[in-house]
Design an enzyme around this catalytic site. Structure first.
Site, PDB file in Angstrom:
ATOM      1  N   ASN A   1      19.445  22.450  46.478  1.00 46.52           N
ATOM      2  CA  ASN A   1      18.365  22.866  45.586  1.00 46.52           C
ATOM      3  C   ASN A   1      17.560  21.625  45.206  1.00 46.52           C
ATOM      4  O   ASN A   1      18.135  20.621  44.768  1.00 46.52           O
ATOM      5  CB  ASN A   1      18.938  23.555  44.345  1.00 46.52           C
ATOM      6  CG  ASN A   1      19.590  24.880  44.676  1.00 46.52           C
ATOM      7  OD1 ASN A   1      19.106  25.632  45.511  1.00 46.52           O
ATOM      8  ND2 ASN A   1      20.712  25.178  44.023  1.00 46.52           N
TER       9      ASN A   1
ATOM     10  N   HIS B   1      22.674  16.499  45.522  1.00 45.82           N
ATOM     11  CA  HIS B   1      23.956  17.148  45.819  1.00 45.82           C
ATOM     12  C   HIS B   1      23.727  18.278  46.796  1.00 45.82           C
ATOM     13  O   HIS B   1      22.764  19.027  46.678  1.00 45.82           O
ATOM     14  CB  HIS B   1      24.641  17.662  44.545  1.00 45.82           C
ATOM     15  CG  HIS B   1      23.768  18.479  43.644  1.00 45.82           C
ATOM     16  ND1 HIS B   1      22.797  17.925  42.850  1.00 45.82           N
ATOM     17  CD2 HIS B   1      23.716  19.819  43.407  1.00 45.82           C
ATOM     18  CE1 HIS B   1      22.185  18.874  42.154  1.00 45.82           C
ATOM     19  NE2 HIS B   1      22.711  20.041  42.483  1.00 45.82           N
TER      20      HIS B   1
END
Ligand code: 5GP
Ligand code: ZN
Length: 111
Positions: free
Chosen positions: A84, A97
């Site tokens: 994201n 991440h």
């Protein structure tokens, strides 16, 4: 970065269930798992998002994500890797991440 949650996990200042660590990345269980396997792969170096990652770092994290899925036994059944990036994608932690999700059928398109 001092006030970054995932830098804290990478430095072992913040507790997390770490499943793999090497010189470049840390892989740990997501606090709110969305699938039987849900780990986060982060670089130890603070980079805010995929948009700021250079090719080498992005490749290192992507390869670690594939290895995490394989090590957990999901090479054959499949898995999803998600990064994201930015507000519309719902990025809530400003340290790069990759989510690795597996262990159930994963719907498409995502929300
Ligand atoms: P994002 O929404 O930025 O794509 O993903 C952030 C993820 O980090 C979420 O899935 C959330 O559950 C996870 N998360 C947030 N805080 C913590 C924490 O303190 N420990 C762990 N292990 N995961 C966290
Ligand atoms: Zn950070």
């Amino acid at each position: 970065m001092a006030d970054c949650l995932f830098c804290g996990i990478a430095a072992h200042r913040v507790p997390a269930t770490i499943v793999h660590e090497d010189d470049d990345v840390v892989v740990f269980k997501d606090l709110r798992p969305q699938a039987p396997l849900h780990v986060l792969v982060i670089p130890k170096e603070h980079v805010a998002s995929l948009a700021e990652a250079d090719v080498a770092l992005a490749g290192t994290v992507a390869a670690a994500a594939a290895k995490a899925a394989a090590d957990a036994g999901y090479s054959a059944s499949g898995y999803r890797v998600v990064a994201n990036t930015g507000p519309d994608a719902g990025q809530s932690v400003a340290h790069l991440h990759f989510h690795v999700l597996a262990g159930r059928p994963l719907g498409w398109p995502p929300g």
